[in-house]
Design an enzyme around this catalytic site. Structure first.
Site, PDB file in Angstrom:
ATOM      1  N   SER A 141      30.412  12.525  44.764  1.00  0.00           N
ATOM      2  CA  SER A 141      28.963  12.393  44.904  1.00  0.00           C
ATOM      3  C   SER A 141      28.507  11.046  44.378  1.00  0.00           C
ATOM      4  CB  SER A 141      28.271  13.508  44.113  1.00  0.00           C
ATOM      5  OG  SER A 141      26.870  13.301  44.067  1.00  0.00           O
ATOM      6  N   SER A 142      27.329  10.624  44.804  1.00  0.00           N
ATOM      7  CA  SER A 142      26.698   9.425  44.249  1.00  0.00           C
ATOM      8  C   SER A 142      25.566   9.769  43.283  1.00  0.00           C
ATOM      9  CB  SER A 142      26.133   8.548  45.374  1.00  0.00           C
ATOM     10  OG  SER A 142      27.155   8.087  46.216  1.00  0.00           O
ATOM     11  N   ASP A 145      30.939  14.897  52.626  1.00  0.00           N
ATOM     12  CA  ASP A 145      31.126  13.961  51.527  1.00  0.00           C
ATOM     13  C   ASP A 145      32.586  13.846  51.108  1.00  0.00           C
ATOM     14  OD1 ASP A 145      28.601  13.012  51.325  1.00  0.00           O
ATOM     15  OD2 ASP A 145      28.038  14.108  49.534  1.00  0.00           O
ATOM     16  N   THR A 198      18.173  14.207  49.288  1.00  0.00           N
ATOM     17  CA  THR A 198      18.474  14.725  47.970  1.00  0.00           C
ATOM     18  C   THR A 198      17.197  14.650  47.136  1.00  0.00           C
ATOM     19  OG1 THR A 198      20.758  13.988  48.179  1.00  0.00           O
ATOM     20  CG2 THR A 198      19.961  14.280  45.940  1.00  0.00           C
TER      21      THR A 198
END
Length: 572
Positions: free
Chosen positions: A450-451, A421, A379
Site C-alpha cells: 500500500s501507499s 495492488d 481512498t
C-alpha cells in the site's frame, strides 16, 4: 501561528519544497507548553463523519472511540472511497503510556488468487478480473479493526461508537456531486451485480446530487457487528452472505479465510527531519519507508537557498529514487524480508544523494530495475486529537472508485478491489501505473503493498496528525505536508497547498494546474525533466494540530473536497 496575507501568499509556493521560514510573531519570552490539549479536534472527508466523531467524544469517548465512529460513518457516506468491505491503517498514540502503535487492517489474498488466475489466454494481465467483481476483492480488514480498537483502546462499547453510522445508513444522507460523478464513471461495472443495483438503483435511477441514499442492509450489517463484534461480520449471517455472493459471481473465498482474518499490530517507523520527530507507517505500507528515504536525501540541501526550479528538481529526484526502491524491495513483512535498516539509513540516503546532478534530471531508465514500480484518489483519511492527548491518523480504502463495484446481496457491503495492488503479473503496471515484482506477488493470506501513509509529526511546540488518499501520490502529499509544516504553515494552508509528484515510472513530474510557474516548468524541462504541469487536482488531505505553546487546536481539510470538515470541540 498567524500569518499576514501577503507573507502567506509568498510562502504557499515556497512551502512546496520546504523553503519558507516564518519568524515568530514576537521574540518575547517563550510561553510554557501545555501538558494537555484544550479539547479535541477531528478532520475528515465528510462533515457527517466529523460530527459523528465529535458526538462520541461528547459522550465520554476518547480518540479511539471517535476513530471507530468516523471510520464507520465514512464507510456509509463515502462508498466511493472506503467501506467495511475494504481495509485500512490506523496509527495510534496513547497519551497515558506514550506508546505509538500501527494497526494494520489491510486486506489479505484468498488462496485461490494466484498470479495465474489473473492472466488471459494470451498470458497477459486480465485487467477486468483484476479490478472488477469478486476476483478483484481481498478479504476485508476494516470490520476487524473497528472491533480491535474498541476492545483494546476505546472507553465506550462498540455499539455506542457505531451508532452514528448505523443511524445514517438506515435514515440516509444527501448524495453529493463526487458520489454522483463517480457512479457515472463506474456505472457499467456496478450494474452487473444485483446487490449493487439494489443499493444504488433502489428508486430505478442512479444516485443524483441532493437525493437521499439509504442503505438498510448496511445498517443491519453494522448492527450485527455492534452486537456480536468480530463474529457479527466474519462468521454467521453476514459471512454466509458474503461467501454466497462471491461464489455466485464466479469467485472463490473460503469460510476459514473470513473467520481467520486478524489485524496485525506493528511497530511504527520513526525518523527525524530537522526539528521534527516523525512517526509513520511501516510495511506493508510503502509510505513511511519512501518518505524516510526522501527526507534523508533532502537533508543534504538547504532548500530555502534554492530557486523554485532547483528545489522542485531536487525533491523530484529524491522522489524518483525512493519510488524505484518501493518497486523492488517492499511487500508484506510477514512474507518477505524487507531491508528496512538499509532503506532508511542515513548512509544509504547519502549514497543516493551523490547520484543527483544539481542541474540535470536522471532518466529513470538509468536507475537499475533488475529485478528492480495508485490506490485511487478515492481512498480517505481522517485525523483526531482528544483532550487527553491521544491521537489517531487513519487511512482506509476500497481502492478504485467504488472498489470492485460489487455489493454482496443482503449485506450492503461493497467489496474492495485491492488485489490489483499486488504484482499480479511481475513488471506489468497496475491500474495506476505502479509496477511490482516478487516481493509483492500474491500468496494466500498475504497483504498487498500500500501507499497509505498515516503519520504523526512532533516538534518542541507542535503535535500533528496528517494523511491523505491519492494512491502512489499519497506519499508525496504527506511529504509536501511535512515540508510545509516545517516552513511554518498552519493546517488549513497545508491542506490547500498545490501538489507535484514523481514516482520513477512513468518518468515524469506530475503537477496540478498552477502548482508550478511557467518559468519553473521551462527550467525543469531544460534540465531534462518531462513535466505534466496541467493535471487535475488530486488527494484529500486531512490534518489536525495541537500547538502546545499557545495551547490551541486547529485542523485542515482539503478544499478539493467540498464536503470535508475539520472541527474543534472545546473542553467544557
Amino acid at each position: 501561528m498567524r500569518i499576514a496575507s501577503a507573507l502567506q501568499a509568498g510562502c504557499l509556493s515556497l512551502a512546496l519544497a520546504g523553503a519558507c521560514v516564518l519568524a515568530p510573531a514576537q521574540a518575547a519570552q517563550a510561553p510554557q507548553r501545555a501538558a494537555h490539549p484544550p479539547g479535541a479536534v477531528v478532520a475528515s472527508a465528510h462533515e457527517l463523519s466529523t460530527q459523528a466523531g465529535l458526538d462520541i467524544l461528547r459522550q465520554g469517548g476518547n480518540a479511539f472511540d471517535a476513530a471507530i465512529a468516523v471510520s464507520a460513518t465514512l464507510s456509509v457516506v463515502e462508498p466511493i472511497s472506503s467501506g467495511i468491505g475494504g481495509g485500512g491503517f490506523f496509527l495510534l498514540h496513547e497519551a497515558k503510556s506514550g506508546r505509538d502503535v500501527f494497526v494494520d487492517a489491510r486486506e489479505t489474498a484468498p488462496a485461490a488468487a494466484t498470479p495465474a488466475a489473473y492472466l488471459d489466454k494470451n498470458g497477459e494481465l486480465d485487467r477486468d478480473r483484476a479490478t472488477n467483481g469478486p476476483w478483484s476483492a481481498g478479504i476485508p480488514g476494516l470490520p476487524a479493526a473497528l472491533v480491535h480498537l474498541a476492545e483494546r483502546y476505546g472507553k465506550l462499547p462498540l455499539r455506542t461508537s457505531l451508532q452514528p453510522a448505523i443511524r445514517i445508513a438506515r435514515d440516509g444522507f444527501s448524495v453529493y456531486a463526487r458520489l454522483e460523478k463517480g457512479y457515472g464513471s463506474r456505472r457499467e461495472v456496478m450494474e452487473r451485480y444485483p446487490g449493487t443495483r439494489a443499493v444504488f438503483l433502489a428508486d430505478g435511477t442512479p444516485p443524483k446530487a441532493g437525493e437521499t441514499l439509504k442503505q438498510p442492509d448496511l445498517a443491519r450489517t453494522l448492527e450485527l457487528l455492534a452486537d456480536k463484534g468480530y463474529d457479527g461480520f466474519y462468521r454467521g449471517e453476514v459471512a454466509k452472505k458474503l461467501l454466497a455472493a462471491v461464489k455466485q459471481e464466479g469467485g472463490q473465498w473460503r469460510a476459514e479465510e473470513l473467520s481467520g482474518y486478524q489485524v496485525r499490530e506493528r511497530e511504527p517507523l520513526r525518523l527525524k527531519y530537522r526539528g521534527w520527530d516523525i512517526t509513520t507507517a511501516p510495511p506493508p505500507s510503502s509510505g513511511g519507508v519512501a518518505m524516510a528515504e526522501i527526507l534523508q536525501i533532502l537533508q543534504g540541501w538547504d532548500l530555502s537557498k534554492l530557486d523554485e526550479a532547483h528545489r522542485v528538481h531536487i525533491v523530484a529526484e529524491a522522489m524518483r529514487r525512493a519510488y524505484r526502491d518501493r518497486t523492488i524491495y517492499l511487500g508484506d513483512p510477514d512474507f518477505v524480508k524487507v531491508p528496512l535498516a538499509r532503506l532508511t539509513s542515513a548512509d544509504y540516503a547519502a549514497g543516493l544523494r551523490a547520484t543527483i546532478h544539481p542541474e540535470k534530471a536522471t532518466p529513470s531508465a538509468l536507475l537499475s530495475g533488475q529485478p528492480a514500480p495508485l490506490e485511487d484518489d478515492e481512498t480517505t483519511h481522517f485525523s483526531i486529537i482528544d483532550a487527553e492527548g491521544n491521537r489517531v491518523s487513519a487511512t482506509q480504502t476500497v481502492n478504485l472508485l467504488y472498489g470492485s463495484g460489487m455489493v454482496a446481496p443482503g449485506t450492503g457491503v461493497l467489496l474492495n478491489n485491492e488485489m490489483d495492488d499486488f504484482a499480479l503479473r511481475p513488471g506489468t503496471p497496475n491500474a495506476f501505473g505502479v509496477m511490482g515484482f516478487a516481493a509483492n506477488a500474491p500468496e494466500p493470506g498475504k497483504r498487498m503493498l500500500s501507499s497509505m501513509t498515516p503519520s504523526f509529526l512532533e516538534s518542541k511546540d507542535k503535535v500533528i496528525a496528517v494523511g491523505a488518499p491519492g494512491g502512489s501520490r499519497i506519499i508525496t502529499q504527506v511529504l509536501l505536508a511535512v515540508l510545509a509544516y516545517d516552513a511554518g504553515l498552519a493546517p488549513q494552508q497545508v491542506a490547500a497547498l498545490p501538489r507535484y509528484h514523481h514516482q520513477w515510472m512513468p518518468d515524469a513530474i506530475s503537477a496540478e494546474a498552477g502548482a508550478l510557474s511557467a518559468q519553473t516548468v521551462a527550467a525543469l524541462q531544460a534540465m531534462g525533466h518531462t513535466v505534466n504541469a496541467g493535471e487535475s487536482t488530486w488527494g484529500n488531505l486531512q490534518t489536525v494540530m495541537w500547538d502546545k505553546a499557545a495551547n490551541t487546536l486547529s485542523g485542515g481539510t482539503d478544499p478539493r473536497n467540498p464536503v470535508g470538515q475539520a472541527a474543534v470541540l472545546p473542553q467544557p
